[in-house]
Design a protein around this motif. Structure first.
Motif, PDB file in Angstrom:
ATOM      1  N   TYR A 263       0.838  -1.208   0.000  1.00  0.00           N
ATOM      2  CA  TYR A 263       0.000   0.000   0.000  1.00  0.00           C
ATOM      3  C   TYR A 263       0.870   1.255   0.000  1.00  0.00           C
ATOM      4  CZ  TYR A 263      -2.556   3.883   2.080  1.00  0.00           C
ATOM      5  OH  TYR A 263      -3.080   5.134   2.349  1.00  0.00           O
ATOM      6  N   LYS A 265       3.961   1.589  -1.028  1.00  0.00           N
ATOM      7  CA  LYS A 265       4.619   1.717  -2.342  1.00  0.00           C
ATOM      8  C   LYS A 265       3.678   2.308  -3.369  1.00  0.00           C
ATOM      9  CE  LYS A 265       4.876  -1.829  -5.203  1.00  0.00           C
ATOM     10  NZ  LYS A 265       4.228  -1.364  -6.468  1.00  0.00           N
ATOM     11  N   ASP A 266       2.487   1.749  -3.468  1.00  0.00           N
ATOM     12  CA  ASP A 266       1.547   2.192  -4.495  1.00  0.00           C
ATOM     13  C   ASP A 266       1.082   3.621  -4.238  1.00  0.00           C
ATOM     14  OD1 ASP A 266       1.790  -0.268  -5.717  1.00  0.00           O
ATOM     15  OD2 ASP A 266      -0.065  -1.084  -4.881  1.00  0.00           O
ATOM     16  N   LYS A 269       4.059   5.952  -5.051  1.00  0.00           N
ATOM     17  CA  LYS A 269       4.307   5.963  -6.493  1.00  0.00           C
ATOM     18  C   LYS A 269       3.295   6.848  -7.204  1.00  0.00           C
ATOM     19  CE  LYS A 269       5.245   2.895 -10.378  1.00  0.00           C
ATOM     20  NZ  LYS A 269       5.401   1.488 -10.818  1.00  0.00           N
ATOM     21  N   GLU A 270       2.038   6.706  -6.846  1.00  0.00           N
ATOM     22  CA  GLU A 270       1.011   7.547  -7.466  1.00  0.00           C
ATOM     23  C   GLU A 270       1.204   9.008  -7.092  1.00  0.00           C
ATOM     24  OE1 GLU A 270      -3.864   8.026  -7.679  1.00  0.00           O
ATOM     25  OE2 GLU A 270      -2.973   6.470  -6.423  1.00  0.00           O
TER      26      GLU A 270
END
Length: 277
Positions: A263, A265-266, A269-270
């Motif tokens: 979670y 990381k995502d 990244k976004e």
């Protein structure tokens, strides 16, 4: 700007290397951060690096396990660890360096050995802001950064927040110099009474997450402004027990470590690839 995300091996030691690296690759990480004990053998490292090459994954070796209270013994074992990892290619090294009770001069000797390692093999060593180590608190790290202009760090601000029992609102100067000298981020969210919130997805921890994001945003801004093509490395580093508390009596973790790190990381990244700060 190019973002590279690293999955911690910490907490996944019970998974075979092959299964672990397959999962890392499938979940979109660019590499792993691998805590290497002082007792690890070259044969073991050979096998890991072969698998990393097979899966085309980067690696950040992590030093953590030199615990000796006697400085001379500590110096010898830290130097030996650097020699152990010297033959292995890496994007950088994260080092939990020294001890909080060593003198400045003693910890500086360890930092100097790491600098010599970089000179000899070309792999930068970044010193982690970690409790019980040389850079255990914001105000102490500020002194090291001011006295050692070449010193660069892995910023895990969750430790400082825990040590200071605050979100460091009254230590902005220390945060500012740390942000300027950060070359790797450990994206764990702490709070004044602990180094890891139970779950960063829970609404009750939104304020803690926001404090960390404010700091990480400034690092990304600085790196991008200095070089739009810069590579920025981030390890979401929520850990297992005892960082992650367990439910009383049945010893069950209160959430899933892998899911939390994925979670983070995502989300990051976004945040950093699809928005302008």
């Amino acid at each position: 700007m190019k973002l590279l995300f690293f999955c911690p091996r910490w907490g996944c030691e019970n998974i075979s290397w092959e299964d672990f690296l397959t999962k890392v690759k499938d979940d979109g990480y660019d590499g792993i951060e691998y805590g290497i004990s002082n007792e690890t053998t070259s044969t073991q490292l050979d096998e890991v690096w072969e698998k990393l090459d097979k899966h085309q994954l980067h690696v950040i070796p992590q030093h953590y396990g030199t615990y000796d209270a006697d400085f001379n013994r500590h110096f010898e074992r830290y130097s030996a660890w650097l020699e152990l990892v010297k033959p292995y290619p890496a994007i950088k090294i994260d080092s939990q360096t020294g001890k909080d009770f060593f003198t400045f001069e003693q910890n500086k000797q360890l930092i100097d050995v790491a600098a010599m390692h970089t000179t000899n093999c070309g792999i930068n060593v970044y010193h982690e802001t970690h409790r019980n180590k040389s850079l255990f608190a914001a105000h102490i790290t500020k002194q090291y950064l001011e006295k050692i202009p070449s010193l660069q760090i892995t910023l895990d601000v969750s430790h400082w927040i825990n040590v200071a029992e605050s979100f460091l609102e009254d230590q902005q100067e220390a945060l500012d110099i740390a942000i300027q000298r950060t070359e790797h981020i450990h994206a764990r969210v702490g709070y004044p009474e602990g180094p890891q919130v139970p779950d960063p997805r829970a609404p009750e921890w939104e304020d803690a997450v926001a404090h960390h994001l404010k700091i990480w945003d400034k690092i990304i801004e600085r790196k991008t402004a200095a070089d739009p093509n810069s590579i920025i490395t981030i390890t979401p580093e929520f850990g297992p027990y005892p960082y992650m508390v367990h439910l009383p009596f049945n010893q069950s973790p209160i959430t899933n470590q892998w899911d939390v790190n994925l979670y983070m990381k995502d989300m990051l990244k976004e945040r950093y690839e699809n928005s302008k700060l």
